[in-house]
Structure formats: C-alpha cells, structure tokens
Design a protein around this motif. Structure first.
Motif, PDB file in Angstrom:
ATOM      1  N   LYS A  99       0.850  -1.187   0.000  1.00 46.50           N
ATOM      2  CA  LYS A  99       0.000   0.000   0.000  1.00 46.50           C
ATOM      3  C   LYS A  99       0.889   1.241   0.000  1.00 46.50           C
ATOM      4  CE  LYS A  99      -3.555  -2.260   2.864  1.00 46.50           C
ATOM      5  NZ  LYS A  99      -4.673  -2.267   1.916  1.00 46.50           N
ATOM      6  N   LEU A 101       0.860   4.768   1.005  1.00 47.42           N
ATOM      7  CA  LEU A 101      -0.073   5.486   1.863  1.00 47.42           C
ATOM      8  C   LEU A 101       0.306   6.907   2.236  1.00 47.42           C
ATOM      9  CD1 LEU A 101      -1.064   2.630   4.336  1.00 47.42           C
ATOM     10  CD2 LEU A 101      -2.382   3.525   2.416  1.00 47.42           C
ATOM     11  N   LEU A 102       1.581   7.181   2.445  1.00 50.05           N
ATOM     12  CA  LEU A 102       1.982   8.469   3.009  1.00 50.05           C
ATOM     13  C   LEU A 102       2.771   9.305   2.019  1.00 50.05           C
ATOM     14  CD1 LEU A 102       3.215   7.379   6.570  1.00 50.05           C
ATOM     15  CD2 LEU A 102       0.929   8.154   5.896  1.00 50.05           C
ATOM     16  N   THR A 239      -2.018   0.340   8.732  1.00 51.99           N
ATOM     17  CA  THR A 239      -2.476   1.005   7.511  1.00 51.99           C
ATOM     18  C   THR A 239      -3.915   1.508   7.635  1.00 51.99           C
ATOM     19  OG1 THR A 239      -3.150  -1.126   6.552  1.00 51.99           O
ATOM     20  CG2 THR A 239      -0.907  -0.352   6.075  1.00 51.99           C
ATOM     21  N   PRO A 241      -7.236   3.713   9.803  1.00 48.39           N
ATOM     22  CA  PRO A 241      -7.512   5.121  10.095  1.00 48.39           C
ATOM     23  C   PRO A 241      -6.872   5.650  11.376  1.00 48.39           C
ATOM     24  CG  PRO A 241      -9.487   3.761  10.357  1.00 48.39           C
ATOM     25  CD  PRO A 241      -8.470   2.911   9.685  1.00 48.39           C
ATOM     26  N   MET A 244      -3.218   6.207  10.615  1.00 45.14           N
ATOM     27  CA  MET A 244      -3.085   7.320   9.666  1.00 45.14           C
ATOM     28  C   MET A 244      -3.298   8.669  10.368  1.00 45.14           C
ATOM     29  SD  MET A 244      -2.112   6.142   6.771  1.00 45.14           S
ATOM     30  CE  MET A 244      -1.242   4.786   7.595  1.00 45.14           C
ATOM     31  N   PHE A 247       0.023   9.496  11.957  1.00 40.05           N
ATOM     32  CA  PHE A 247       0.973   9.977  10.949  1.00 40.05           C
ATOM     33  C   PHE A 247       0.631  11.399  10.505  1.00 40.05           C
ATOM     34  CE2 PHE A 247       1.573   5.311  10.038  1.00 40.05           C
ATOM     35  CZ  PHE A 247       2.913   5.263  10.391  1.00 40.05           C
ATOM     36  N   ARG A 248      -0.656  11.666  10.348  1.00 38.50           N
ATOM     37  CA  ARG A 248      -1.082  13.011   9.928  1.00 38.50           C
ATOM     38  C   ARG A 248      -0.697  14.042  10.989  1.00 38.50           C
ATOM     39  NH1 ARG A 248      -6.039  11.914   9.451  1.00 38.50           N
ATOM     40  NH2 ARG A 248      -5.973  11.233   7.286  1.00 38.50           N
ATOM     41  N   MET A 254      -1.533  12.183   3.385  1.00 39.42           N
ATOM     42  CA  MET A 254      -2.130  10.914   2.998  1.00 39.42           C
ATOM     43  C   MET A 254      -2.182  10.851   1.464  1.00 39.42           C
ATOM     44  SD  MET A 254      -2.765   9.669   6.014  1.00 39.42           S
ATOM     45  CE  MET A 254      -1.358  10.615   6.638  1.00 39.42           C
TER      46      MET A 254
END
Length: 255
Positions: A99, A101-102, A239, A241, A244, A247-248, A254
C-alpha cells in the motif's frame, strides 16, 4: 531514537533472541523519518493487544538490503518506491499487501540560531553564498538514501547540483543529515518536513516546490513469508484510520 549500523544489528539480534514466542512479536523495518510517528503507532497497538512490536529504523536502502540478506523483518515501510520495488522484483514482499499510503515534503533547514530568514527555494537561490566559506550542505547520501535522492532531483532541477556536489555532507539517513545541522557541523540541510517540525534545534528556511522532485511516497508491505494472522492484524492497524491519524499529526500527507 535512530538505531544505525551495528546498533541496529544488535537490536535486531536481541529482539530475535528474546524468549517470547515469535507469534507474539512482530519486527518492523521502517525508514528513519518515520521514527517518532511509528513509535506512537506501535505503542497504541500494544495497548490493546498482547503482541510486542519491535521497530528498527534506518535508511530504506539499508533495511531493504538487510531483508534481501535474510533479516527476519515481517513488515517493511520505505521512504520511496525504489526500495520497495527492489524487494518486490526479488519476490521478497507479499505484493498483494503493498500500500502506498503516506507523502511528505522536502525542506531546507538551518540551525535554530542561524540569522538566515525564510526564502523561496528556486533556481535563483545562491546556494554557495548561503553556505558561506567552507560550509557544506547536509543531505542523505544521494547514492542510496531516499531523502538524498529527492534532494539531488530538486538541485538538478534548479541547476545547482554541479556546483554543490563537492560541498555536501553525505549522511547515512535523513535523521543523520538533520543531526549535522543540529550540531552546527553544516549550516544548511535538506530533510523532510516531518523531521524538521519535530526538531527545536533547527528552523525551516524554505519548502521545496512539489514539482522540483519526484513525489515522496511511503509504501508499506508485509515481507515475503511473514503473512501470518498476527502480522496481518498488525498490518491492518498500521495502515488503518487510527494509525493514519497519528501519521497526519506528525505532518505526513495521505496519498
């Protein structure tokens, strides 16, 4: 905490040698720029499960080559597509798990006490004047470190690479490049926005335009042969929500 070179190898050995059953422990190899955020993600996961997650951080290139040489990582997160592609071409990841993702941004930093003011990063920038007499520009080694590859792309785009190539402080990963600037060993460095935001010893001088380098993408994957129920469960969380959102919070975009 960054764990380079021999320290990384020792850390991995201790993780493997620990008495816990392998099913109760997951070893994650991740790009150095993910250190703080991923530590928070794994801490959140361990609060709700009995599974221990061990993180090992270094340059994506270093980690990919360790996996190629048989290191028992179960999850790999790279700071660029190149090193995930490297493993996928060698059948060393589970391709269906991959994936992308970032995302991240590339920034120019100086020591916090530097008199330099924020400025646009473009082809008009006088890099040698900014660096001063004998000053070096700290970047991840562009021969293999993703942050350094992105930096080289941008400097070539602005026509500055040829004049700067002999004035670089090449670092083993992006965190090491940041440390050169922290310690005043380099007056300027090119690092990720997420790393610069977390470091009170440096300040951001400018942000590189997104079109000055290849898109910064962090792919995630399960390592070949490690697709067990425990690893799948952790990977879904990693991976998902909640991860994420962490990470945000650290400034990652994203994809």
């Amino acid at each position: 905490m960054r764990l380079p070179g021999l320290v990384t190898c020792l850390f991995i050995f201790l993780a493997i040698a620990a008495p816990a059953h392998a099913a109760d422990r997951i070893l994650v190899f991740a790009a150095a720029s993910l250190t703080n955020a991923l530590q928070d993600v794994t801490a959140a996961y361990q609060k709700r499960t009995a599974v221990a997650v061990v993180n090992s951080f270094a340059s994506s290139s270093t980690l990919a080559r360790q996996i190629e040489n048989g290191a028992p990582a179960q999850v790999f997160v790279s700071a660029d597509m190149q090193w995930m592609d490297y493993l996928e071409k060698r059948n060393l990841i589970e391709p269906a798990s991959r994936k992308n993702l970032l995302g991240n941004d590339l920034v120019l930093v100086a020591p916090a006490g530097s008199p330099l003011a924020p400025r646009a990063i473009d082809s008009k920038l006088d890099w040698r004047r900014l660096l001063g007499e004998g000053g070096r520009l700290a970047i991840g080694d562009p021969d293999h470190v993703p942050a350094g590859v992105y930096a080289k792309d941008a400097l070539q785009k602005f026509g500055a690479w040829n004049g700067l190539e002999q004035h670089l402080a090449r670092a083993e990963d992006v965190r090491a490049a940041l440390n050169f600037v922290e310690r005043g060993e380099a007056p300027l460095g090119i690092v990720y926005l997420t790393d610069a935001r977390q470091d009170k010893e440096v300040k951001i001088i400018g942000v590189f335009p997104a079109d000055s380098h290849a898109p910064i993408v962090y792919p995630f994957a399960i390592v070949k042969g490690a697709d067990t129920p425990a690893v799948r469960a952790f990977f879904r969380f990693l991976t998902g929500p909640e991860a994420m959102a962490i990470f945000r919070r650290y400034g990652f975009r994203m994809n």
